[in-house]
Write a protein that holds these residues in place. Structure first.
Motif, PDB file in Angstrom:
ATOM      1  N   LYS A 193       0.834  -1.204   0.000  1.00 44.89           N
ATOM      2  CA  LYS A 193       0.000   0.000   0.000  1.00 44.89           C
ATOM      3  C   LYS A 193       0.867   1.253   0.000  1.00 44.89           C
ATOM      4  N   THR A 194       0.409   2.254  -0.727  1.00 42.39           N
ATOM      5  CA  THR A 194       1.134   3.522  -0.770  1.00 42.39           C
ATOM      6  C   THR A 194       0.479   4.571   0.120  1.00 42.39           C
ATOM      7  N   PHE A 195      -0.627   4.217   0.747  1.00 42.89           N
ATOM      8  CA  PHE A 195      -1.324   5.098   1.698  1.00 42.89           C
ATOM      9  C   PHE A 195      -1.704   4.242   2.897  1.00 42.89           C
ATOM     10  N   HIS A 196      -1.276   4.617   4.072  1.00 44.48           N
ATOM     11  CA  HIS A 196      -1.420   3.787   5.272  1.00 44.48           C
ATOM     12  C   HIS A 196      -0.826   2.391   5.053  1.00 44.48           C
ATOM     13  N   PRO A 197       0.445   2.321   4.636  1.00 42.92           N
ATOM     14  CA  PRO A 197       1.043   0.989   4.442  1.00 42.92           C
ATOM     15  C   PRO A 197       1.019   0.190   5.739  1.00 42.92           C
ATOM     16  N   GLY A 198       0.771  -1.098   5.578  1.00 42.34           N
ATOM     17  CA  GLY A 198       0.743  -1.996   6.732  1.00 42.34           C
ATOM     18  C   GLY A 198      -0.568  -2.035   7.468  1.00 42.34           C
ATOM     19  N   LYS A 199      -1.532  -1.206   7.064  1.00 45.62           N
ATOM     20  CA  LYS A 199      -2.802  -1.126   7.783  1.00 45.62           C
ATOM     21  C   LYS A 199      -3.983  -1.415   6.851  1.00 45.62           C
ATOM     22  N   THR A 200      -4.953  -2.171   7.357  1.00 48.25           N
ATOM     23  CA  THR A 200      -6.259  -2.281   6.705  1.00 48.25           C
ATOM     24  C   THR A 200      -7.078  -1.086   7.167  1.00 48.25           C
ATOM     25  N   VAL A 201      -7.524  -0.285   6.221  1.00 51.50           N
ATOM     26  CA  VAL A 201      -8.261   0.939   6.535  1.00 51.50           C
ATOM     27  C   VAL A 201      -9.724   0.763   6.151  1.00 51.50           C
ATOM     28  N   THR A 202     -10.606   1.097   7.092  1.00 50.68           N
ATOM     29  CA  THR A 202     -12.043   0.962   6.842  1.00 50.68           C
ATOM     30  C   THR A 202     -12.790   1.986   7.677  1.00 50.68           C
ATOM     31  N   SER A 203     -14.127   2.055   7.501  1.00 53.76           N
ATOM     32  CA  SER A 203     -14.927   2.942   8.351  1.00 53.76           C
ATOM     33  C   SER A 203     -15.993   2.169   9.128  1.00 53.76           C
ATOM     34  N   PHE A 204     -16.300   0.943   8.708  1.00 60.02           N
ATOM     35  CA  PHE A 204     -17.177   0.088   9.505  1.00 60.02           C
ATOM     36  C   PHE A 204     -17.003  -1.353   9.065  1.00 60.02           C
ATOM     37  N   CYS A 205     -17.497  -2.271   9.897  1.00 61.45           N
ATOM     38  CA  CYS A 205     -17.456  -3.682   9.527  1.00 61.45           C
ATOM     39  C   CYS A 205     -18.793  -4.334   9.872  1.00 61.45           C
ATOM     40  N   MET A 206     -19.137  -5.328   9.104  1.00 62.41           N
ATOM     41  CA  MET A 206     -20.353  -6.121   9.355  1.00 62.41           C
ATOM     42  C   MET A 206     -20.050  -7.572   9.038  1.00 62.41           C
ATOM     43  N   GLY A 207     -20.517  -8.464   9.905  1.00 58.73           N
ATOM     44  CA  GLY A 207     -20.289  -9.880   9.662  1.00 58.73           C
ATOM     45  C   GLY A 207     -20.596 -10.706  10.888  1.00 58.73           C
ATOM     46  N   SER A 208     -19.737 -11.662  11.166  1.00 53.39           N
ATOM     47  CA  SER A 208     -19.957 -12.600  12.263  1.00 53.39           C
ATOM     48  C   SER A 208     -19.337 -12.083  13.557  1.00 53.39           C
ATOM     49  N   LYS A 209     -19.646 -12.775  14.658  1.00 51.85           N
ATOM     50  CA  LYS A 209     -19.009 -12.446  15.933  1.00 51.85           C
ATOM     51  C   LYS A 209     -17.494 -12.618  15.831  1.00 51.85           C
ATOM     52  N   ALA A 210     -17.065 -13.586  15.032  1.00 54.08           N
ATOM     53  CA  ALA A 210     -15.626 -13.791  14.840  1.00 54.08           C
ATOM     54  C   ALA A 210     -14.971 -12.544  14.259  1.00 54.08           C
ATOM     55  N   LEU A 211     -15.669 -11.874  13.354  1.00 57.35           N
ATOM     56  CA  LEU A 211     -15.137 -10.641  12.772  1.00 57.35           C
ATOM     57  C   LEU A 211     -15.048  -9.547  13.830  1.00 57.35           C
ATOM     58  N   TYR A 212     -16.095  -9.409  14.636  1.00 58.68           N
ATOM     59  CA  TYR A 212     -16.085  -8.386  15.684  1.00 58.68           C
ATOM     60  C   TYR A 212     -14.979  -8.652  16.708  1.00 58.68           C
ATOM     61  N   ASP A 213     -14.764  -9.921  17.016  1.00 62.14           N
ATOM     62  CA  ASP A 213     -13.660 -10.274  17.918  1.00 62.14           C
ATOM     63  C   ASP A 213     -12.308  -9.962  17.261  1.00 62.14           C
ATOM     64  N   PHE A 214     -12.246 -10.152  15.942  1.00 62.22           N
ATOM     65  CA  PHE A 214     -11.002  -9.944  15.194  1.00 62.22           C
ATOM     66  C   PHE A 214     -10.567  -8.476  15.217  1.00 62.22           C
ATOM     67  N   VAL A 215     -11.532  -7.551  15.102  1.00 66.99           N
ATOM     68  CA  VAL A 215     -11.172  -6.125  15.059  1.00 66.99           C
ATOM     69  C   VAL A 215     -10.988  -5.536  16.450  1.00 66.99           C
ATOM     70  N   ASP A 216     -11.436  -6.251  17.484  1.00 64.18           N
ATOM     71  CA  ASP A 216     -11.347  -5.749  18.850  1.00 64.18           C
ATOM     72  C   ASP A 216      -9.878  -5.592  19.264  1.00 64.18           C
ATOM     73  N   GLY A 217      -9.421  -4.354  19.402  1.00 64.98           N
ATOM     74  CA  GLY A 217      -8.052  -4.091  19.810  1.00 64.98           C
ATOM     75  C   GLY A 217      -6.998  -4.442  18.783  1.00 64.98           C
ATOM     76  N   ASN A 218      -7.398  -4.755  17.543  1.00 59.85           N
ATOM     77  CA  ASN A 218      -6.453  -5.189  16.513  1.00 59.85           C
ATOM     78  C   ASN A 218      -5.692  -3.971  15.968  1.00 59.85           C
ATOM     79  N   PRO A 219      -4.388  -3.879  16.191  1.00 59.75           N
ATOM     80  CA  PRO A 219      -3.635  -2.700  15.745  1.00 59.75           C
ATOM     81  C   PRO A 219      -3.420  -2.644  14.240  1.00 59.75           C
ATOM     82  N   HIS A 220      -3.727  -3.741  13.542  1.00 59.99           N
ATOM     83  CA  HIS A 220      -3.504  -3.795  12.099  1.00 59.99           C
ATOM     84  C   HIS A 220      -4.729  -3.343  11.297  1.00 59.99           C
TER      85      HIS A 220
END
Length: 620
Positions: free
Chosen positions: A257-284
């Motif tokens: 990535k040439t903008f925010h390299p190393g990071k997944t950038v988003t504004s919201f997420c929707m999916g399973s509880k596993a996804l919500y657990d995945f983003v909880d405190g995830n620095p990436h």
């Protein structure tokens, strides 16, 4: 916190002290709607009336849109989602305000839609007093900063996400504390059509690209076919379980990535509880507001930005309808234009619209000659580079209206292609001599494109089609006199568009015309063409080739011939034959290595070769 929040958390609120009739409120969006808070408002609204409720998509049953709450709420949907909201808009009980998602925050900040209150869901405060907006930052962040009052549901099950997600408890005017599972979005079931669309889109994505995808069957199908890609990145208004899985596998690592390299950038997420657990405190994974994530300028700062969006219908000039079905409003503008524009400005970027070719169980074409009456254009014909259906990829960038129409007819469902060609001919979008509509070579397989590596370069082998008219003309004029003499046995001096049209408008179920092309983004160049013409009297086919000079001797004719022999056998032809100039030794070798045998000919200047495809039974 304000005085109402300094006390122990309220299980219910005195709404008469927080809201007045006629107020405008915003409610948290997607998986972060404060449902317990809204339930409390609806149960204890007392004498409140005519509150304008502004919302985006909400992952809930939207019961506040029901007729029984029409005295309390008038919904103003900035994105229509859910049957209840859709029905309320259709019946005139709710409004739809079209707006780019990147510009929704400015409606609040600039007081075009001034907010009296924002009702949001947040995580509990940390040791420093900061709550997180969690899984939905998007327009919620601007609503919190712009509203006169912030009323919160503090939910211990809300993930604490990183990025620009925090609100200090002193900014909250009132709250209730209510644990509540976040609503989950089940993984969509993929069908054969969606799978094939996913395959085609994945072919447009190169290693190192940065992706924007939405929610639904097509984005999940695309993600499923990216498992062998490398070093992908994500800059997307939303992420789903499919993105999480590719991050876990290391396919998405954001290294290039040439903008925010190393990071997944988003504004919201929707999916399973596993996804919500995945983003909880995830620095990436970092969440930012819509005005930042959806800014076309920021999007374009990602090289090789791939924006993948869907549509309700696309007309033959490339206009995209995605928020309405005729006069009926169905969804919203959302981020489609933001990301289409941003990807088009990105170095090596690709804005893609992907959709099934039909609707209503195959009875209606979604590729249309003209937009359905009442339908509105969300994405203009100038924004889209590619349109993908289960029948292929239509490349539109730099194409004339005629070429666009032919490209889009090619990816329409075969049963609608003749009708579409007839309709656009009446508007002179295609010339009078364009009589044949595109036909598929079914023997090439469902995807219809084969990737070849020749002399270290990658090419595509596919059927020649009517949209190749200008490219074939360019191919002809690239040849030397010697090449033309060897191919045509004389030196033709002209290839008119009409003649070129005849050569690319092939009944592929009878005759066969294949080509090898080099395509980089929207740049396409024909490298070689192979044909056979069916002779029905003896069920044979006459074969001919021509290759761009710089690729002579690299094996392109050989690869085309191998494919044509395979198709001829599948079609149960008796034999294939070729007439080659006596001085064209390289082409004679191509045929002989494929099993063709020389047959005596009375012409010393020409060699006749034949390949039997069926064993000849002895005469009885």
């Amino acid at each position: 916190m304000a005085k109402t929040s300094e006390k122990s958390p309220a299980k219910s609120l005195d709404w008469s002290t927080l809201l007045q009739s006629g107020n405008r409120i915003f409610i948290g969006s997607h998986a972060a709607a404060p449902q317990a808070l809204l339930a409390d408002l609806m149960a204890r609204c007392k004498n409140l009336h005519d509150i304008e409720l502004v919302q985006l998509m909400v992952l809930a049953d939207n019961c506040w849109a029901e007729q029984r709450y029409s005295d309390l709420f008038k919904i103003n949907a900035l994105f229509i989602a859910g049957d209840k909201v859709r029905s309320a808009v259709a019946e005139g009980r709710a409004d739809y305000t079209p707006c780019f998602l990147s510009e929704v925050p400015a409606l609040f900040k600039n007081e075009i839609l001034p907010l009296d209150a924002a009702l949001v869901m947040v995580s509990p405060p940390d040791a420093f007093g900061y709550c997180s907006l969690g899984v939905s930052v998007d327009a919620v962040s601007a609503a919190v900063r712009s509203a006169k009052k912030v009323i919160a549901q503090i939910n211990p099950k809300m993930p604490r996400t990183n990025g620009y997600t925090f609100i200090h408890q002193s900014q909250i005017h009132a709250f209730i504390e209510q644990a509540e599972d976040l609503p989950e979005l089940p993984a969509p079931k993929l069908d054969e059509v969606t799978e094939r669309i996913g395959q085609y889109v994945s072919m447009l994505i190169e290693d190192g690209a940065t992706l924007q995808l939405g929610i639904g069957k097509i984005p999940e199908a695309v993600l499923r076919y990216l498992g062998n890609h490398k070093d992908l990145g994500v800059h997307s208004e939303v992420i789903s379980d499919g993105v999480m899985e590719l991050i876990t596998k290391g396919v998405i690592n954001n290294r290039k990535k040439t903008f925010h390299p190393g990071k997944t950038v988003t504004s919201f997420c929707m999916g399973s509880k596993a996804l919500y657990d995945f983003v909880d405190g995830n620095p990436h994974v970092e969440f930012y507001p819509s005005e930042y994530v959806n800014s076309p300028t920021n999007i374009a700062r990602n090289d090789a930005m791939i924006a993948i969006n869907s549509a309700i219908e696309v007309d033959l000039t490339g206009q995209v309808v995605s928020d309405s079905i005729g006069h009926k409003f169905y969804s919203g503008i959302g981020g489609q234009v933001d990301f289409s524009r941003g990807a088009s400005m990105s170095k090596g970027g690709k804005p893609i619209i992907a959709l099934p070719s039909t609707a209503k169980n195959g009875t209606v074409s979604r590729i249309v000659a003209t937009i359905t009456e009442g339908g509105g254009v969300v994405t203009s014909r100038g924004h889209v580079h590619y349109v993908v259906t289960e029948f292929g990829v239509a490349s539109l960038r730099g194409k004339s209206i005629r070429e666009r129409a032919l490209e889009l007819i090619r990816v329409a469902h075969p049963k609608f292609r003749k009708q579409l060609l007839d309709e656009v001919r009446t508007h002179y979008w295609v010339p009078h001599y364009q009589k044949d509509y595109p036909k598929d070579v079914v023997e090439l397989g469902k995807v219809g494109v084969k990737t070849l590596t020749i002399a270290g370069e990658q090419f595509d082998l596919r059927a020649l089609n009517p949209a190749d008219e200008r490219r074939l003309q360019e191919f002809f004029y690239s040849h030397t006199k010697e090449t033309l003499l060897l191919r045509y046995n004389h030196h033709p001096k002209q290839m008119s568009r009409e003649k070129s049209c005849t050569l690319v408008s092939v009944d592929q179920s009878r005759d066969l015309a294949l080509c090898i092309v080099k395509q980089q983004g929207s740049v396409l160049e024909i490298q070689a063409v192979g044909r056979y013409y069916l002779n029905e009297t003896d069920n044979s086919a006459e074969v001919a080739f021509v290759t761009r000079e710089r690729h002579h001797g690299k094996g392109m004719a050989k690869r085309l011939l191998e494919e044509m022999i395979k198709i001829a056998r599948m079609r149960e032809l008796n034999r294939m034959l070729a007439y080659v100039r006596a001085d064209n030794k390289p082409m004679q070798k191509v045929f002989e290595k494929a099993g063709f045998k020389r047959i005596a000919s009375g012409d010393p200047d020409e060699v006749y070769l034949e390949l039997p495809l069926k064993a000849v039974e002895p005469e009885k």
